[in-house]
Design an enzyme around this catalytic site. Structure first.
Site, short mmCIF file in Angstrom:
data_model
loop_
_atom_site.label_atom_id
_atom_site.label_comp_id
_atom_site.label_asym_id
_atom_site.label_seq_id
_atom_site.Cartn_x
_atom_site.Cartn_y
_atom_site.Cartn_z
N LYS A 43 2.82 -8.06 7.38
CA LYS A 43 1.54 -7.57 6.85
C LYS A 43 0.42 -8.41 7.45
O LYS A 43 0.45 -9.65 7.37
CB LYS A 43 1.59 -7.69 5.32
O1 G3P Z 1 -1.60 -4.64 -2.56
C1 G3P Z 1 -2.86 -5.25 -2.66
C2 G3P Z 1 -3.13 -5.64 -4.05
O2 G3P Z 1 -2.24 -6.63 -4.46
C3 G3P Z 1 -4.52 -6.07 -4.30
O3 G3P Z 1 -4.80 -5.69 -5.58
O4 G3P Z 1 -5.93 -5.75 -7.72
O5 G3P Z 1 -6.05 -7.75 -6.20
O6 G3P Z 1 -7.30 -5.68 -5.66
P1 G3P Z 1 -6.10 -6.25 -6.32
#
Ligand code: G3P
Length: 214
Positions: A83
């Site tokens: 990634k």
């Molecule tokens: O897969 C990406 C995710 O983990 C980010 O999520 O909620 O931190 O924006 P968030």
């Protein structure tokens, strides 16, 4: 549609797998830090648990550094996908890794043109972030609609759209309606998706009526 689990917690991966909802796992440095586990140990354990891809994020920012880190991750398990945050170096590294048959997922995608460049670089997957766009009052799902349209306009594009930064069940619903290849969600959202208040009250009523006929 593919359901990925957005976690570095192997317990959550096992619970999602039991429901047939662990087509892959996405991790990032924040999730690894939250899990409190050793990075390599966590990835290897998760990769053993599922057959699908385990997105493992690089922390180097220069092309050669990303390639080196990605090649090392690829030795940890055959289902590791590297990634990579989308930057110019990230795009270069993606081309190199994909040319050596190492799968990549370009992440932190916030615009349709970034998604187009990711496809041109030959990324196996992209992770557009919807919740973080919503956070700044820019509708995240509009981005998904635009990427789905662009990718459909060019059938030669093989890159899969895995919608990330999902916060609500509506994000999952809209991703499915728009035809995204997949979503990545925390396990608590799987629990929410499975539930409906009318299902709960319906079960209670059936059980109460059943007691009366026995
Ligand atoms: O897969 C990406 C995710 O983990 C980010 O999520 O909620 O931190 O924006 P968030």
């Amino acid at each position: 549609m593919k359901f990925f689990v957005d976690t570095a917690d192997v317990g959550d991966v096992k619970k999602a797998k039991a429901l047939g909802l662990a087509d892959g796992v996405t991790t990032n440095p924040t999730l690894i830090q939250k899990s409190g586990q050793d990075f390599k140990k966590a990835i290897v354990e998760i990769a053993r648990c599922i057959e699908g891809p385990v997105f493992t994020e690089v922390t180097r920012e220069d092309t050669q550094g990303i390639v080196k880190e990605g090649k090392e991750f690829a030795t940890w398990a055959s289902n590791v996908v590297v990634k990579i945050p989308i930057t110019q170096s990230g795009l270069e590294a993606t081309r190199i890794l994909e040319s050596e048959k190492i799968g990549t997922a370009l992440t932190l995608i916030f615009s349709p043109t970034q998604a187009l460049l990711a496809a041109k670089a030959g990324a196996s997957y992209i992770c557009p972030f919807v919740g973080r766009l919503d956070d700044i009052s820019s509708p995240g799902m509009d981005l998904i609609g635009q990427i789905v349209t662009i990718y459909s306009n060019f059938p030669e594009i093989q890159t899969e759209i895995i919608v990330a930064s999902i916060r609500t069940t509506v994000h999952v619903l809209e991703s499915a309606l728009m035809g995204a290849h997949g979503v990545t969600i925390p396990f608590k959202l799987i629990e929410q998706l499975a539930r409906h208040p009318l299902t709960d009250s319906g079960i209670s009523r059936f059980l109460e009526d059943w007691k009366k006929v026995r």
